[in-house]
Design a protein around this motif. Structure first.
Motif, PDB file in Angstrom:
ATOM      1  N   TRP A 109       4.364  19.779  14.973  1.00 40.68           N
ATOM      2  CA  TRP A 109       4.558  21.144  14.514  1.00 40.68           C
ATOM      3  C   TRP A 109       3.295  21.926  14.825  1.00 40.68           C
ATOM      4  CZ3 TRP A 109       6.805  17.161  11.672  1.00 40.68           C
ATOM      5  CH2 TRP A 109       8.179  17.277  11.447  1.00 40.68           C
ATOM      6  N   GLU A 110       3.449  23.208  15.158  1.00 36.84           N
ATOM      7  CA  GLU A 110       2.312  24.077  15.471  1.00 36.84           C
ATOM      8  C   GLU A 110       2.258  25.211  14.458  1.00 36.84           C
ATOM      9  OE1 GLU A 110       0.840  24.563  19.112  1.00 36.84           O
ATOM     10  OE2 GLU A 110       1.693  22.715  19.892  1.00 36.84           O
ATOM     11  N   ILE A 111       1.103  25.360  13.849  1.00 38.76           N
ATOM     12  CA  ILE A 111       0.887  26.356  12.797  1.00 38.76           C
ATOM     13  C   ILE A 111      -0.206  27.323  13.250  1.00 38.76           C
ATOM     14  CG2 ILE A 111       0.301  26.714  10.361  1.00 38.76           C
ATOM     15  CD1 ILE A 111       2.642  24.707  10.752  1.00 38.76           C
ATOM     16  N   ASP A 123      11.337  22.945   8.404  1.00 43.87           N
ATOM     17  CA  ASP A 123      11.848  21.921   9.309  1.00 43.87           C
ATOM     18  C   ASP A 123      11.439  20.525   8.837  1.00 43.87           C
ATOM     19  OD1 ASP A 123      13.241  21.001  11.640  1.00 43.87           O
ATOM     20  OD2 ASP A 123      11.321  20.815  12.683  1.00 43.87           O
ATOM     21  N   MET A 124      10.212  20.381   8.349  1.00 39.43           N
ATOM     22  CA  MET A 124       9.769  19.089   7.815  1.00 39.43           C
ATOM     23  C   MET A 124      10.677  18.644   6.678  1.00 39.43           C
ATOM     24  SD  MET A 124       5.655  19.474   7.569  1.00 39.43           S
ATOM     25  CE  MET A 124       4.706  20.079   8.958  1.00 39.43           C
ATOM     26  N   LEU A 128      13.024  15.387   6.536  1.00 40.04           N
ATOM     27  CA  LEU A 128      12.924  14.419   5.435  1.00 40.04           C
ATOM     28  C   LEU A 128      14.267  14.225   4.746  1.00 40.04           C
ATOM     29  CD1 LEU A 128       9.486  15.437   3.934  1.00 40.04           C
ATOM     30  CD2 LEU A 128      10.095  13.145   4.767  1.00 40.04           C
ATOM     31  N   GLU A 129      14.977  15.309   4.482  1.00 39.60           N
ATOM     32  CA  GLU A 129      16.272  15.214   3.801  1.00 39.60           C
ATOM     33  C   GLU A 129      17.302  14.479   4.655  1.00 39.60           C
ATOM     34  OE1 GLU A 129      17.021  16.036   0.674  1.00 39.60           O
ATOM     35  OE2 GLU A 129      15.036  16.848   0.251  1.00 39.60           O
ATOM     36  N   LEU A 130      17.313  14.739   5.958  1.00 33.70           N
ATOM     37  CA  LEU A 130      18.290  14.114   6.854  1.00 33.70           C
ATOM     38  C   LEU A 130      17.987  12.653   7.136  1.00 33.70           C
ATOM     39  CD1 LEU A 130      18.739  16.940   9.522  1.00 33.70           C
ATOM     40  CD2 LEU A 130      20.459  16.127   7.898  1.00 33.70           C
TER      41      LEU A 130
END
Length: 175
Positions: A109-111, A123-124, A128-130
């Motif tokens: 990921w780019e912040i 998205d994280m 995690l949920e999926l």
């Protein structure tokens, strides 16, 4: 606001509550959950060492450290294990990547600001949920880690390349 602060704020606002809803404790960058047997699941956000205050790259690490593995690891190294289990102590270890990452590529990921941090953390949480939380929960269930070892998949490590390691891990968990 630095990229680091933007990520920290987004993790506190979104990922932390999601992890706590599932029984994890801690705060950015690491959340942990244990079961009655003393096994640990770890969710950790790792930032790239090449990150700057304007641009930060990060990835989501998952680990499961079963109590027999931790005990054996400590005995083998001749030391007491730390009070807080880190991701690096996991028998099972792997990473989750951004949703659009092609298979076989290590996407990060780019912040750069609050908006990109919020989108990345959202998205994280979705990853995690999926995939992340269900995988960790399965291994925290009774005999779950042993089943994972027997399946030949410890995240980074696959049985096809490390048969002796898998035999060692299975013996450690079968006691």
């Amino acid at each position: 606001m630095t990229a680091q602060q933007a990520l920290k704020d987004a993790l506190r606002e979104r990922l932390g509550p999601s992890a706590r809803e599932r029984g994890y404790q801690g705060s950015a960058p690491t959340w942990r959950k244990s079961n009655a047997a003393g096994d640990w699941a770890v969710v950790n956000i790792q930032s790239s060492s090449s990150s700057t205050s304007e641009r930060l790259r990060c990835i989501l690490n998952l680990a499961v450290a079963p109590q027999p593995w931790l005990r054996l690891h400590g005995e083998r190294l001749g030391r007491v294990m730390p009070k807080k289990v880190s991701e690096s102590l996991g028998l099972y270890r792997r990473r989750l990547h951004p949703a659009a990452t092609p298979a076989g590529i290590e996407g990060w990921w780019e912040i750069s600001d609050a908006g990109s941090a919020a989108a990345a953390v959202q998205d994280m949480v979705e990853q995690l949920e999926l995939d992340g939380f269900p995988t960790l929960e399965r291994m925290l269930a009774p005999k779950g880690m042993l089943q994972q070892v027997r399946s030949g998949d410890l995240g980074y490590i696959k049985r096809v390349h490390h048969e002796a390691f898998f035999a060692y891990a299975e013996a450690a968990l079968s006691d």
